[in-house]
Motif scaffolding. Structure first.
Motif, short mmCIF file in Angstrom:
data_model
loop_
_atom_site.label_atom_id
_atom_site.label_comp_id
_atom_site.label_asym_id
_atom_site.label_seq_id
_atom_site.Cartn_x
_atom_site.Cartn_y
_atom_site.Cartn_z
N GLY A 226 -5.90 3.37 -4.29
CA GLY A 226 -5.50 3.28 -2.88
C GLY A 226 -4.71 4.51 -2.46
N GLU A 227 -3.79 4.31 -1.54
CA GLU A 227 -2.98 5.45 -1.09
C GLU A 227 -1.55 5.02 -0.81
OE1 GLU A 227 -3.78 6.19 3.51
OE2 GLU A 227 -5.67 6.02 2.41
N GLU A 228 -0.64 5.92 -1.13
CA GLU A 228 0.78 5.68 -0.91
C GLU A 228 1.13 5.92 0.55
OE1 GLU A 228 3.15 8.05 -3.55
OE2 GLU A 228 2.29 7.13 -5.34
N GLY A 229 2.04 5.13 1.04
CA GLY A 229 2.59 5.33 2.37
C GLY A 229 4.07 5.61 2.25
N GLN A 230 4.74 5.57 3.36
CA GLN A 230 6.17 5.87 3.41
C GLN A 230 6.97 4.58 3.34
OE1 GLN A 230 6.93 8.39 6.75
NE2 GLN A 230 9.09 8.60 6.31
N CYS A 231 8.18 4.67 2.79
CA CYS A 231 9.17 3.57 2.80
C CYS A 231 8.66 2.31 2.09
CB CYS A 231 9.59 3.22 4.21
SG CYS A 231 10.32 4.58 5.12
N GLY A 232 7.90 2.48 1.00
CA GLY A 232 7.44 1.34 0.24
C GLY A 232 6.12 0.75 0.72
N TRP A 233 5.50 1.37 1.71
CA TRP A 233 4.20 0.89 2.21
C TRP A 233 3.08 1.56 1.42
CZ3 TRP A 233 3.03 -1.78 7.06
CH2 TRP A 233 4.17 -2.30 7.69
N LEU A 234 1.98 0.85 1.29
CA LEU A 234 0.80 1.40 0.62
C LEU A 234 -0.44 0.68 1.12
CD1 LEU A 234 -0.47 -0.63 -1.85
CD2 LEU A 234 1.85 -0.26 -2.66
N LYS A 235 -1.58 1.30 0.88
CA LYS A 235 -2.87 0.65 1.10
C LYS A 235 -3.54 0.57 -0.26
CE LYS A 235 -4.10 2.14 5.74
NZ LYS A 235 -5.11 2.87 6.52
N ASP A 236 -4.05 -0.60 -0.60
CA ASP A 236 -4.76 -0.73 -1.86
C ASP A 236 -6.18 -0.19 -1.72
OD1 ASP A 236 -6.45 -2.77 -0.82
OD2 ASP A 236 -5.21 -4.36 -1.66
N LYS A 237 -6.95 -0.26 -2.78
CA LYS A 237 -8.29 0.34 -2.77
C LYS A 237 -9.25 -0.35 -1.82
CE LYS A 237 -9.74 -1.95 -7.06
NZ LYS A 237 -10.23 -1.63 -8.43
N TYR A 238 -8.87 -1.51 -1.27
CA TYR A 238 -9.70 -2.21 -0.29
C TYR A 238 -9.23 -1.95 1.14
CZ TYR A 238 -11.04 -4.42 -4.60
OH TYR A 238 -11.46 -4.61 -5.89
N GLY A 239 -8.13 -1.22 1.27
CA GLY A 239 -7.59 -0.92 2.59
C GLY A 239 -6.54 -1.91 3.07
N VAL A 240 -6.19 -2.88 2.24
CA VAL A 240 -5.17 -3.88 2.59
C VAL A 240 -3.79 -3.23 2.46
CG1 VAL A 240 -4.15 -6.12 2.01
CG2 VAL A 240 -6.63 -5.79 1.84
N SER A 241 -2.94 -3.43 3.47
CA SER A 241 -1.60 -2.84 3.47
C SER A 241 -0.58 -3.77 2.81
CB SER A 241 -1.15 -2.54 4.90
OG SER A 241 -1.93 -1.51 5.44
N TRP A 242 0.28 -3.17 2.03
CA TRP A 242 1.33 -3.89 1.31
C TRP A 242 2.65 -3.16 1.49
CZ3 TRP A 242 -0.07 -8.24 -1.59
CH2 TRP A 242 -1.44 -8.41 -1.80
#
Length: 160
Positions: A99-115
């Motif tokens: 997936g991809e890292e976001g800012q402030c603890g946010w990320l998107k997993d390999k399916y595009g779901v945000s966590w």
């Protein structure tokens, strides 16, 4: 009128079962539920997975293979509140894999779901009654991708 609880439905483009197994491998106390397959009535190929039920640490989900019409966005995300840095590292590493890292603890997993993956202590630190401490923690958090609890504690204490 009573309802039978809430289930979050996630719309996938053919990866619902794969995603369910991926999440089950990450979250403890999880289980796979019913797998519903398309039949001759369609609209999918008979025998292909239409939907899959799964539970992640008590939270019910349904993965639906609905097609490419809709995709995930950051407008909806799932919070993973962690007890400590070890848990933050565990969930962050597994959910960002592919997936991809976001800012402030946010990320998107390999399916595009945000966590959002963060230690529960973060909430206490950024809401400290001392506005200077809360400000330092917030400023320290902004440039972070994965939350670094030790760095936030140092900022809270006024240490560099």
């Amino acid at each position: 009128m009573a309802i039978d609880g809430f289930t979050t439905c996630l719309w996938f483009d053919g990866q619902a079962e794969e995603a369910a197994h991926h999440y089950l491998s990450i979250f403890k106390n999880s289980q796979l539920g019913h797998i519903v397959r398309y039949n001759e009535a369609g609209p999918g190929t008979p025998g292909a997975v239409m939907a899959v039920e799964f539970v992640l640490d008590g939270q019910k989900f349904m993965g639906l293979n609905g097609g490419p019409q809709f995709t995930f966005s950051e407008a909806v995300s799932f919070q993973v509140r962690c007890a400590d840095q070890e848990e933050v590292d565990y969930y962050w590493d597994r959910l960002t894999d592919g997936g991809e890292e976001g800012q402030c603890g946010w990320l998107k997993d390999k399916y595009g779901v945000s966590w959002q993956v963060f230690p529960t202590e973060l909430l206490k630190l950024v809401t400290d009654a001392d506005p200077a401490k809360a400000k330092r923690v917030t400023e320290a958090m902004y440039p972070m991708h994965k939350i670094d609890l030790a760095a936030l504690r140092k900022a809270h204490a006024g240490e560099r």
